[in-house]
Design an enzyme around this catalytic site. Sequence first.
Site, PDB file in Angstrom:
ATOM      1  N   TYR A  44       0.844  -1.197   0.000  1.00 29.51           N
ATOM      2  CA  TYR A  44       0.000   0.000   0.000  1.00 29.51           C
ATOM      3  C   TYR A  44       0.878   1.246   0.000  1.00 29.51           C
ATOM      4  O   TYR A  44       0.710   2.139  -0.832  1.00 29.51           O
ATOM      5  CB  TYR A  44      -0.927   0.003   1.220  1.00 29.51           C
ATOM      6  CG  TYR A  44      -1.804   1.223   1.290  1.00 29.51           C
ATOM      7  CD1 TYR A  44      -2.979   1.291   0.544  1.00 29.51           C
ATOM      8  CD2 TYR A  44      -1.475   2.308   2.091  1.00 29.51           C
ATOM      9  CE1 TYR A  44      -3.787   2.402   0.592  1.00 29.51           C
ATOM     10  CE2 TYR A  44      -2.276   3.432   2.153  1.00 29.51           C
ATOM     11  CZ  TYR A  44      -3.440   3.477   1.402  1.00 29.51           C
ATOM     12  OH  TYR A  44      -4.231   4.595   1.457  1.00 29.51           O
ATOM     13  N   LYS A  48       1.313   4.009  -3.118  1.00 27.54           N
ATOM     14  CA  LYS A  48       0.967   5.420  -2.928  1.00 27.54           C
ATOM     15  C   LYS A  48       2.183   6.313  -3.163  1.00 27.54           C
ATOM     16  O   LYS A  48       2.055   7.418  -3.685  1.00 27.54           O
ATOM     17  CB  LYS A  48       0.384   5.656  -1.536  1.00 27.54           C
ATOM     18  CG  LYS A  48      -0.902   4.890  -1.284  1.00 27.54           C
ATOM     19  CD  LYS A  48      -1.948   5.199  -2.337  1.00 27.54           C
ATOM     20  CE  LYS A  48      -3.218   4.419  -2.126  1.00 27.54           C
ATOM     21  NZ  LYS A  48      -4.213   4.659  -3.162  1.00 27.54           N
ATOM     22  N   THR A  79     -15.665   7.773   6.114  1.00 28.31           N
ATOM     23  CA  THR A  79     -16.487   7.066   5.134  1.00 28.31           C
ATOM     24  C   THR A  79     -17.130   5.894   5.857  1.00 28.31           C
ATOM     25  O   THR A  79     -16.795   5.624   7.019  1.00 28.31           O
ATOM     26  CB  THR A  79     -15.612   6.527   3.976  1.00 28.31           C
ATOM     27  OG1 THR A  79     -14.722   5.530   4.505  1.00 28.31           O
ATOM     28  CG2 THR A  79     -14.823   7.636   3.292  1.00 28.31           C
ATOM     29  N   THR A  82     -14.632   3.774   7.658  1.00 30.80           N
ATOM     30  CA  THR A  82     -13.920   4.279   8.836  1.00 30.80           C
ATOM     31  C   THR A  82     -14.845   4.829   9.921  1.00 30.80           C
ATOM     32  O   THR A  82     -14.365   5.358  10.918  1.00 30.80           O
ATOM     33  CB  THR A  82     -12.933   5.393   8.431  1.00 30.80           C
ATOM     34  OG1 THR A  82     -13.665   6.512   7.916  1.00 30.80           O
ATOM     35  CG2 THR A  82     -11.925   4.896   7.410  1.00 30.80           C
TER      36      THR A  82
END
Length: 135
Positions: A44, A48, A79, A82
């Site tokens: 991840y 990024k 969201t 989360t």
Amino acid sequence: VWATVLAVGPAMVARGGGGSMILISSSAGLKGLTSPGAFGNEGYGASKHGVVGLMRQFAVEFSPHSIRVNSIHPGLIRTPMTENIPDDMLKIPLGRAAQPNEVSTFIVFLISDESSYSTGSEFIMDGGLTAGEAP
């Protein structure tokens, strides 16, 4: 990101250039994930961070066509994914996660003429977490 820019960029050039591309990354692309022992997140963070390299390269490549390319690096955004993380558990200096409209409002600014001299830049939207954790 790469495939999208390679599809959209030439079309922007063909229509006469101008405009703005915003690549969405993460604050993890600038500083990495900070949880000790959080193994398994390397892909991840690396992906990024790769957005940063692509953004810089594309900013230079498309600049002769007046096409601006920047990246946004949000931290935690409220969201459905989360929503169960309590704000008091976060070490974000501003003390809360971002709301989706805060990110979209900034995107509108970056695509507008108000940011006409910004290209090849990283815009951090993480409530200050990249600067340091809240005490």
